[in-house]
Design a protein around this motif. Structure first.
Motif, short mmCIF file in Angstrom:
data_model
loop_
_atom_site.label_atom_id
_atom_site.label_comp_id
_atom_site.label_asym_id
_atom_site.label_seq_id
_atom_site.Cartn_x
_atom_site.Cartn_y
_atom_site.Cartn_z
N HIS A 6 0.82 -1.20 0.00
CA HIS A 6 0.00 0.00 0.00
C HIS A 6 0.86 1.25 0.00
O HIS A 6 1.85 1.32 0.71
CB HIS A 6 -0.89 -0.01 1.25
N GLY A 7 0.45 2.21 -0.77
CA GLY A 7 1.09 3.52 -0.73
C GLY A 7 2.56 3.48 -1.05
O GLY A 7 3.00 2.82 -1.97
N TRP A 8 3.33 4.18 -0.23
CA TRP A 8 4.75 4.36 -0.47
C TRP A 8 5.60 3.26 0.15
O TRP A 8 6.79 3.22 -0.04
CB TRP A 8 5.21 5.70 0.11
N TYR A 9 4.99 2.38 0.91
CA TYR A 9 5.75 1.40 1.67
C TYR A 9 5.88 0.10 0.91
O TYR A 9 4.99 -0.32 0.21
CB TYR A 9 5.11 1.18 3.03
N GLU A 10 7.00 -0.55 1.08
CA GLU A 10 7.29 -1.80 0.37
C GLU A 10 6.87 -3.03 1.18
O GLU A 10 7.51 -4.06 1.10
CB GLU A 10 8.79 -1.88 0.06
N GLU A 11 5.82 -2.89 1.96
CA GLU A 11 5.35 -4.03 2.74
C GLU A 11 3.84 -3.94 2.87
O GLU A 11 3.25 -2.86 2.77
CB GLU A 11 6.01 -4.06 4.12
N GLY A 12 3.22 -5.08 3.06
CA GLY A 12 1.78 -5.11 3.22
C GLY A 12 1.36 -4.65 4.60
O GLY A 12 2.15 -4.66 5.54
N LYS A 13 0.10 -4.26 4.71
CA LYS A 13 -0.43 -3.86 6.01
C LYS A 13 -1.08 -5.06 6.69
O LYS A 13 -1.55 -5.98 6.03
CB LYS A 13 -1.47 -2.75 5.84
N VAL A 14 -1.11 -5.03 8.01
CA VAL A 14 -1.72 -6.07 8.81
C VAL A 14 -2.81 -5.43 9.65
O VAL A 14 -2.59 -4.38 10.26
CB VAL A 14 -0.67 -6.74 9.74
N ARG A 15 -3.98 -6.02 9.68
CA ARG A 15 -5.09 -5.48 10.46
C ARG A 15 -4.80 -5.65 11.95
O ARG A 15 -4.40 -6.72 12.40
CB ARG A 15 -6.39 -6.19 10.12
N VAL A 16 -4.97 -4.56 12.72
CA VAL A 16 -4.82 -4.59 14.17
C VAL A 16 -6.00 -3.86 14.80
O VAL A 16 -6.67 -3.06 14.14
CB VAL A 16 -3.50 -3.93 14.64
N ASN A 17 -6.24 -4.12 16.05
CA ASN A 17 -7.28 -3.41 16.80
C ASN A 17 -6.62 -2.61 17.91
O ASN A 17 -5.74 -3.11 18.60
CB ASN A 17 -8.27 -4.40 17.42
N ILE A 18 -7.05 -1.36 18.05
CA ILE A 18 -6.57 -0.53 19.15
C ILE A 18 -7.78 0.09 19.84
O ILE A 18 -8.83 0.26 19.22
CB ILE A 18 -5.59 0.57 18.68
N SER A 19 -7.62 0.42 21.09
CA SER A 19 -8.69 1.07 21.84
C SER A 19 -8.29 2.50 22.13
O SER A 19 -7.19 2.74 22.65
CB SER A 19 -8.93 0.33 23.17
N LEU A 20 -9.16 3.43 21.77
CA LEU A 20 -8.90 4.85 21.96
C LEU A 20 -10.12 5.51 22.58
O LEU A 20 -11.24 5.03 22.40
CB LEU A 20 -8.59 5.54 20.62
N THR A 21 -9.89 6.63 23.24
CA THR A 21 -11.02 7.41 23.73
C THR A 21 -11.70 8.08 22.55
O THR A 21 -11.11 8.25 21.48
CB THR A 21 -10.57 8.49 24.72
N GLN A 22 -12.94 8.47 22.73
CA GLN A 22 -13.68 9.17 21.68
C GLN A 22 -12.96 10.45 21.28
O GLN A 22 -12.90 10.81 20.11
CB GLN A 22 -15.12 9.47 22.14
N THR A 23 -12.38 11.14 22.26
CA THR A 23 -11.65 12.38 21.98
C THR A 23 -10.47 12.12 21.05
O THR A 23 -10.24 12.87 20.10
CB THR A 23 -11.16 13.02 23.30
N SER A 24 -9.73 11.04 21.30
CA SER A 24 -8.59 10.69 20.45
C SER A 24 -9.03 10.34 19.04
O SER A 24 -8.38 10.73 18.07
CB SER A 24 -7.81 9.52 21.05
N ILE A 25 -10.12 9.61 18.93
CA ILE A 25 -10.64 9.24 17.61
C ILE A 25 -11.02 10.48 16.82
O ILE A 25 -10.67 10.62 15.64
CB ILE A 25 -11.84 8.29 17.74
N GLU A 26 -11.70 11.40 17.47
CA GLU A 26 -12.11 12.64 16.79
C GLU A 26 -10.89 13.46 16.37
O GLU A 26 -10.87 14.04 15.28
CB GLU A 26 -13.03 13.44 17.70
N SER A 27 -9.87 13.48 17.22
CA SER A 27 -8.64 14.20 16.88
C SER A 27 -7.95 13.57 15.69
O SER A 27 -7.50 14.27 14.77
CB SER A 27 -7.70 14.22 18.09
N LEU A 28 -7.84 12.24 15.68
CA LEU A 28 -7.25 11.54 14.53
C LEU A 28 -8.02 11.84 13.25
O LEU A 28 -7.42 12.09 12.20
CB LEU A 28 -7.23 10.03 14.77
N ASP A 29 -9.34 11.81 13.34
CA ASP A 29 -10.16 12.08 12.16
C ASP A 29 -9.94 13.50 11.64
O ASP A 29 -9.82 13.70 10.43
CB ASP A 29 -11.64 11.86 12.47
#
Length: 67
Positions: A6-29
């Motif tokens: 994907h993109g600029w990287y020479e390796e595939g991505k792996v699906r992971v799960n992380i837990s974030l607060t709603q505030t952090s999610i909104e900030s990332l978005d």
């Protein structure tokens, strides 16, 4: 499961799960939207930038995350 390269990287991505607060999610978005990228790509970019930090910066980040 590894995704296709994907993109600029020479390796595939792996699906992971992380837990974030709603505030952090909104900030990332907001940041991802402002930069024109997905939330996943923003996290990837942030994680890869750590590799270029100076030792003093890494130490400071460690102290901050330890609380």
């Amino acid at each position: 499961m590894t995704k296709k390269k994907h993109g600029w990287y020479e390796e595939g991505k792996v699906r992971v799960n992380i837990s974030l607060t709603q505030t952090s999610i909104e900030s990332l978005d907001r940041q991802a939207t402002r930069l024109g990228m997905s939330r996943s790509e923003l996290i990837e970019t942030m994680a890869r930038q750590e590799q270029s930090l100076l030792p003093e910066e890494k130490e400071l980040l460690g102290k901050l995350s330890a609380g």
